[in-house]
Design a protein around this motif. Structure first.
Motif, PDB file in Angstrom:
ATOM      1  N   GLU A  77     114.436 -69.170   2.309  1.00  0.00           N
ATOM      2  CA  GLU A  77     115.526 -68.672   2.464  1.00  0.00           C
ATOM      3  C   GLU A  77     116.524 -69.634   1.848  1.00  0.00           C
ATOM      4  O   GLU A  77     117.287 -69.995   1.528  1.00  0.00           O
ATOM      5  CB  GLU A  77     115.846 -68.567   3.654  1.00  0.00           C
ATOM      6  N   LYS A  78     116.452 -70.993   1.994  1.00  0.00           N
ATOM      7  CA  LYS A  78     116.783 -72.127   1.232  1.00  0.00           C
ATOM      8  C   LYS A  78     117.120 -72.752  -0.050  1.00  0.00           C
ATOM      9  O   LYS A  78     117.972 -72.792  -0.915  1.00  0.00           O
ATOM     10  CB  LYS A  78     116.668 -73.341   1.644  1.00  0.00           C
ATOM     11  N   SER A  79     116.292 -71.983  -0.829  1.00  0.00           N
ATOM     12  CA  SER A  79     115.875 -72.317  -1.828  1.00  0.00           C
ATOM     13  C   SER A  79     116.516 -71.066  -2.447  1.00  0.00           C
ATOM     14  O   SER A  79     117.094 -69.669  -2.449  1.00  0.00           O
ATOM     15  CB  SER A  79     114.393 -71.635  -2.252  1.00  0.00           C
ATOM     16  N   PRO A  80     117.417 -71.701  -3.835  1.00  0.00           N
ATOM     17  CA  PRO A  80     117.669 -70.587  -4.857  1.00  0.00           C
ATOM     18  C   PRO A  80     117.436 -69.854  -5.766  1.00  0.00           C
ATOM     19  O   PRO A  80     117.888 -68.952  -6.228  1.00  0.00           O
ATOM     20  CB  PRO A  80     118.945 -72.329  -5.801  1.00  0.00           C
ATOM     21  N   MET A  81     116.345 -69.738  -5.571  1.00  0.00           N
ATOM     22  CA  MET A  81     115.206 -69.228  -5.968  1.00  0.00           C
ATOM     23  C   MET A  81     114.292 -68.525  -5.300  1.00  0.00           C
ATOM     24  O   MET A  81     113.256 -67.415  -5.914  1.00  0.00           O
ATOM     25  CB  MET A  81     114.214 -69.720  -7.799  1.00  0.00           C
ATOM     26  N   ARG A  82     114.404 -68.219  -4.194  1.00  0.00           N
ATOM     27  CA  ARG A  82     114.343 -67.554  -3.117  1.00  0.00           C
ATOM     28  C   ARG A  82     112.243 -68.045  -3.175  1.00  0.00           C
ATOM     29  O   ARG A  82     111.905 -66.597  -3.101  1.00  0.00           O
ATOM     30  CB  ARG A  82     114.245 -66.276  -2.716  1.00  0.00           C
ATOM     31  N   VAL A  83     111.914 -69.007  -3.462  1.00  0.00           N
ATOM     32  CA  VAL A  83     110.332 -69.766  -4.450  1.00  0.00           C
ATOM     33  C   VAL A  83     109.552 -70.305  -2.868  1.00  0.00           C
ATOM     34  O   VAL A  83     110.379 -70.995  -2.327  1.00  0.00           O
ATOM     35  CB  VAL A  83     110.474 -69.563  -5.041  1.00  0.00           C
ATOM     36  N   LEU A  84     108.605 -70.171  -2.612  1.00  0.00           N
ATOM     37  CA  LEU A  84     108.110 -71.488  -1.471  1.00  0.00           C
ATOM     38  C   LEU A  84     107.377 -72.753  -1.959  1.00  0.00           C
ATOM     39  O   LEU A  84     108.548 -73.922  -1.663  1.00  0.00           O
ATOM     40  CB  LEU A  84     106.746 -71.451  -1.616  1.00  0.00           C
ATOM     41  N   ARG A  85     107.572 -73.211  -3.432  1.00  0.00           N
ATOM     42  CA  ARG A  85     106.646 -74.175  -3.957  1.00  0.00           C
ATOM     43  C   ARG A  85     107.745 -74.238  -5.418  1.00  0.00           C
ATOM     44  O   ARG A  85     107.465 -75.326  -5.953  1.00  0.00           O
ATOM     45  CB  ARG A  85     105.692 -74.157  -3.763  1.00  0.00           C
ATOM     46  N   ASN A  86     108.031 -73.437  -6.351  1.00  0.00           N
ATOM     47  CA  ASN A  86     108.060 -73.677  -7.504  1.00  0.00           C
ATOM     48  C   ASN A  86     108.835 -73.502  -8.156  1.00  0.00           C
ATOM     49  O   ASN A  86     109.503 -73.299  -8.695  1.00  0.00           O
ATOM     50  CB  ASN A  86     106.843 -72.671  -8.577  1.00  0.00           C
TER      51      ASN A  86
END
Length: 376
Positions: A176-185
């Motif tokens: 949710e916090k990622s600007p790409m809505r990804v977990l690790r990359n």
């Protein structure tokens, strides 16, 4: 039957919808609808329009003291960018050069208005704002019934992110916090977007949504058009730019022995050894999480020139560019969640068919009690 009709154009005064068939007595928060609209507007790779719009919903009818009444719910989202368009000379908005990959040309084949602008305005992905608002109402009801929907970006132009349990709150907080809505990359994804933007190109990719808490027995195999996977896949394919849909993970290779989800009896309950079927077997929900993957094509409106034709002059020319995103896979995740919310609530109401919250929840408890006998 739950249904909605939406209307509006990309640069018109606004977008609106009438949502009919909601049971009475469910609490609906306008602020939660606005939260979903704000989630849809975020994401790395978005275009300039997201700086202009701040989507907020107006609820015109269907609620009393914050609760559904059983009457149609009418909602409106105003287009702020309309102020920049309403006084334009029609000559400045006239379009005769279609963009490959958009509905510009096919819309002219169908409706023949002579101005491609008419096709552009209605076919625009701006329409996903009102579909998100409709879904945001439905998901509030689903959440009261114990059903939650979460999503993430899975791939972008060949770069893959990790698979994960979306209902692990710690992991999902990172997504949710990622600007790409990804977990690790995240950095690799953002670098890819930056590169495409410099080149004047666009990117597509796969997104993934999972639904937890879906009751068993939604859908039917009695008729082709009542299969749950068919209705979900059709709804997802109707999202602008989506070209592929999968129920269950499409990236793994199986034999029959390794694919099918074994049925076990443990601790007084029927459980599944895996969920490769994505929660649906024979067109009916089986109680596991419903997993939906979909692929969005690269956005067709790009700065790089593609061959096209000026329909007015009847001569070959370069394609035209209209303000757009570099990639829309991030907002697609939010749109996907809310499109699924509408379709799943429709299936719940089709199955249990009650006019108010109290009778609906009672009917669901009766079904679950009956199915619980299988676990004894």
């Amino acid at each position: 039957m739950l249904r909605f009709l939406d209307a509006g154009e990309s640069h018109g005064p606004g977008l609106c919808a009438v949502l009919e068939g909601l049971p009475a007595n469910f609490s609906i928060s306008r602020e939660k609808i606005d939260e979903e609209l704000a989630r849809r507007q975020k994401g790395y790779g978005r275009g300039e329009r997201m700086k202009l719009e701040k989507d907020q919903v107006e609820i015109i009818s269907g609620l009393s003291e914050g609760k559904t009444t059983g009457a149609p719910v009418t909602i409106l989202i105003r287009n702020r960018d309309h102020d920049n368009w309403k006084n334009k000379d029609p000559k400045d908005t006239f379009v005769s050069v279609p963009r490959p990959g958009h509905a510009d040309l096919t819309g002219e084949f169908k409706y023949g208005t002579g101005n491609l602008r008419n096709s552009i305005e209605r076919s625009s992905a701006r329409e996903t704002a009102i579909r998100t608002a409709v879904g945001a109402i439905c998901r509030q009801i689903l959440e009261e019934l114990g059903i939650r929907i979460r999503s993430k970006v899975q791939t972008l132009y060949g770069i893959n992110d990790s698979f994960c349990d979306l209902f692990d709150d710690g992991l999902y907080e990172k997504i949710e916090k990622s600007p790409m809505r990804v977990l690790r990359n995240e950095e690799a994804f953002m670098s890819l977007v930056d590169s495409a933007k410099r080149q004047g190109d666009s990117l597509g990719g796969w997104v993934y949504a999972s639904v937890e808490g879906v009751m068993r027995g939604l859908g039917s195999f009695m008729h082709y058009d009542r299969r749950l996977d068919a209705s979900l896949a059709g709804a997802v394919m109707s999202i602008q730019g989506v070209k592929e849909v999968s129920i269950g993970n499409p990236f793994l290779n199986f034999t029959g022995y390794t694919y099918h989800d074994g049925i076990l009896y443990e601790d007084g309950a029927l459980i599944r050894a895996s969920n490769h079927a994505g929660g649906i077997e024979g067109g009916i929900s089986n109680g596991e999480n419903i997993d939906v993957y979909c692929y969005m094509k690269p956005i067709p409106s790009i700065l790089l020139k593609l061959p096209s034709v000026d329909l007015k002059e009847k001569k070959n020319t370069d394609s035209r560019y209209e303000r757009s995103d570099v990639t829309a896979v991030v907002p697609l995740t939010i749109v996907l969640e809310n499109v699924l919310a509408f379709e799943l609530l429709k299936e719940v109401l089709e199955t249990f068919s009650r006019d108010n919250k109290e009778e609906l929840t009672a009917a669901i408890r009766i079904r679950e009690k009956r199915l619980g006998v299988l676990n004894e």
